[in-house]
Design an enzyme around this catalytic site. Structure first.
Site, mmCIF file in Angstrom:
data_model
loop_
_atom_site.group_PDB
_atom_site.id
_atom_site.type_symbol
_atom_site.label_atom_id
_atom_site.label_comp_id
_atom_site.label_asym_id
_atom_site.label_seq_id
_atom_site.Cartn_x
_atom_site.Cartn_y
_atom_site.Cartn_z
ATOM 1 C CE LYS A 115 -4.255 -2.019 1.410
ATOM 2 N NZ LYS A 115 -5.339 -2.131 2.419
ATOM 3 C CE LYS A 195 -6.591 -8.664 -0.585
ATOM 4 N NZ LYS A 195 -7.278 -8.326 0.728
ATOM 5 C CE LYS A 198 -14.147 -4.339 2.480
ATOM 6 N NZ LYS A 198 -12.806 -3.890 3.188
HETATM 7 N N1 AQP Z 1 -9.662 -11.720 -1.704
HETATM 8 C C1 AQP Z 1 -9.829 -12.075 -0.388
HETATM 9 N N2 AQP Z 1 -9.984 -13.389 -0.209
HETATM 10 C C2 AQP Z 1 -10.239 -13.918 0.998
HETATM 11 N N3 AQP Z 1 -10.408 -13.140 2.095
HETATM 12 C C3 AQP Z 1 -10.466 -11.656 1.858
HETATM 13 N N4 AQP Z 1 -10.509 -10.804 2.659
HETATM 14 C C4 AQP Z 1 -10.476 -9.777 2.041
HETATM 15 N N5 AQP Z 1 -10.081 -9.840 0.654
HETATM 16 C C5 AQP Z 1 -10.065 -11.268 0.872
HETATM 17 C C6 AQP Z 1 -10.995 -11.004 4.348
HETATM 18 O O1 AQP Z 1 -11.955 -9.923 4.610
HETATM 19 C C7 AQP Z 1 -11.851 -9.448 5.715
HETATM 20 C C8 AQP Z 1 -12.081 -8.003 5.839
HETATM 21 O O2 AQP Z 1 -10.825 -7.432 5.199
HETATM 22 P P1 AQP Z 1 -10.553 -5.942 4.545
HETATM 23 O O3 AQP Z 1 -11.821 -5.108 5.351
HETATM 24 O O4 AQP Z 1 -9.235 -5.538 4.803
HETATM 25 O O5 AQP Z 1 -10.831 -6.264 3.136
HETATM 26 P P2 AQP Z 1 -10.221 -5.863 1.861
HETATM 27 O O6 AQP Z 1 -11.398 -6.194 0.760
HETATM 28 O O7 AQP Z 1 -8.891 -6.378 1.568
HETATM 29 O O8 AQP Z 1 -10.293 -4.155 1.855
HETATM 30 P P3 AQP Z 1 -9.013 -3.298 1.547
HETATM 31 O O9 AQP Z 1 -7.958 -3.406 2.642
HETATM 32 O O10 AQP Z 1 -10.027 -1.924 1.463
HETATM 33 O O11 AQP Z 1 -8.843 -3.633 0.320
HETATM 34 P P4 AQP Z 1 -7.350 -3.976 -0.401
HETATM 35 O O12 AQP Z 1 -6.675 -5.374 -0.136
HETATM 36 O O13 AQP Z 1 -7.688 -3.559 -1.961
HETATM 37 O O14 AQP Z 1 -6.458 -2.876 0.037
HETATM 38 C C9 AQP Z 1 -10.365 -9.892 6.484
HETATM 39 O O15 AQP Z 1 -10.446 -11.080 7.313
HETATM 40 C C10 AQP Z 1 -9.661 -10.466 5.072
HETATM 41 O O16 AQP Z 1 -8.733 -11.005 5.285
#
Ligand code: AQP
Length: 332
Positions: A115, A195, A198
């Site tokens: 990030k 992965k 969101k």
């Molecule tokens: N792709 C995934 N596969 C399995 N588990 C996942 N989790 C998130 N993405 C996957 C699990 O969901 C829970 C909530 O995590 P979060 O709110 O951090 O979810 P996110 O979608 O990863 O949100 P971000 O951080 O806004 O997204 P990115 O990854 O784009 O930075 C957790 O238990 C997580 O493990």
């Protein structure tokens, strides 16, 4: 007695990665552990990522995240469900933890490195994120943490922080362990770009409350096995994200059928995606209907969150008192 804790960020619409990777386990463990299971919309974490944080939409996203969790079957009268910023003890424990966590340990975190690379000026909150996560879990002395595999490194650091605190100030915290759904360790984004997440935006995600026709439009154009150029070419399901999704949404007969037929070019990608869409529809329709029902009661979600924050604070306050005393703050 075990205690369960998990958090989810209000950084966008909850997606099938969140659902299969973590939220479905909230329901299962909630039924088992009742009020000893705590689930939290972690809005303090959400504001650490400037790309995903907008003050104009944070409250709405927080509300929607709670509603989505209730729609999948999490019952706020059976578990403790609350919003992180409504329980200020999270900040306090976080601060104490930052004072025993080396910067080097935080800089080593993969999620931080991924990030931080997006920003010219890196918010220090992004670096501190795992210390706050440790505070979230240990504030309730939780030992069981249902999360996706992407959180394992943070959990390892949480155990390290617990050990360090116990060593310096006396035995206080358990060393919590993550619980994974083995079929949903790391669900790929529908754009084929790593992965599903969101904060990567709608192009990456299949929202659990997203209209079914919008989901179909994403699946229709989703990448499959890149080596399968023509309909008559045999495909390899092991490198196809549509097959990964079949393993989540389809019954065993369908999974075996598409596996076999893909390898022999017996089924084309469009028909394979249509079969997947049947499973998606069957899974998500009752969740979406329940969400619509919840929307008809304007007080349900906020009342539940008010109650959840009170219940969470009732557990958190004595832990913070114990921590203050052990750290040596002056008591009046
Ligand atoms: N792709 C995934 N596969 C399995 N588990 C996942 N989790 C998130 N993405 C996957 C699990 O969901 C829970 C909530 O995590 P979060 O709110 O951090 O979810 P996110 O979608 O990863 O949100 P971000 O951080 O806004 O997204 P990115 O990854 O784009 O930075 C957790 O238990 C997580 O493990």
């Amino acid at each position: 007695m075990s205690r369960v804790f998990s958090g989810i960020q209000p950084t966008g619409e909850p997606h099938i990665g969140n659902y299969f990777g973590a939220m479905r386990n909230y329901v299962r463990l909630g039924e088992q552990f009742g009020k000893n299971s705590l689930y939290c919309v972690v809005d303090l974490h959400a504001i650490t990522n400037p790309n995903a944080f907008d003050p104009a939409t944070l409250a709405e996203k927080t509300y929607e995240m709670a509603l989505a969790n209730f729609a999948i079957g999490l019952d706020p009268s059976q578990v403790i469900f609350f919003v992180q910023s409504h329980v200020p003890e999270h900040h306090e424990l976080n601060w104490i933890f930052t004072s025993i966590t080396p910067v080097g340990e935080l800089e080593r975190m993969t999620q931080y490195k991924d990030k931080a690379g997006q920003f010219e000026s890196i918010p220090s909150g992004l670096l501190m994120y795992p210390a706050l996560m440790a505070a979230d879990i240990l504030l309730y002395k939780a030992d069981t943490v249902p999360v996706g595999e992407d959180q394992d490194q943070h959990l390892e650091l949480t155990r390290e922080i617990a050990r360090k605190f116990n060593h310096h100030f006396g035995q206080t915290f358990p060393e919590p362990k993550s619980v994974h759904d083995p079929n949903a360790l790391r669900i790929p984004g529908v754009d084929g770009n790593g992965k599903m997440g969101k904060s990567k935006g709608q192009g990456s995600t299949i929202g659990i409350l997203e209209p079914l026709d919008a989901i179909w439009q994403k699946l229709r154009v989703a990448p499959t096995d890149p080596a399968r150029v023509r309909r008559t070419d045999p495909g390899n399901p092991d490198v196809c994200l549509i097959f990964d999704y079949h393993k989540l949404f389809s019954d065993l007969d369908t999974i075996q059928l598409v596996d076999r037929e893909c390898r022999t070019a017996g089924i084309g990608c469009v028909d394979c995606k249509k079969k997947l869409m049947e499973g998606v529809t069957e899974h998500l329709t009752p969740i979406q209907q329940r969400a619509e029902e919840l929307r008809t009661d304007p007080d349900y979600v906020k009342d539940a969150l008010r109650q959840g924050a009170q219940e969470a604070r009732a557990i958190a306050r004595p832990v913070i008192e114990e921590v203050r005393e052990k750290v040596g703050f002056l008591k009046l």
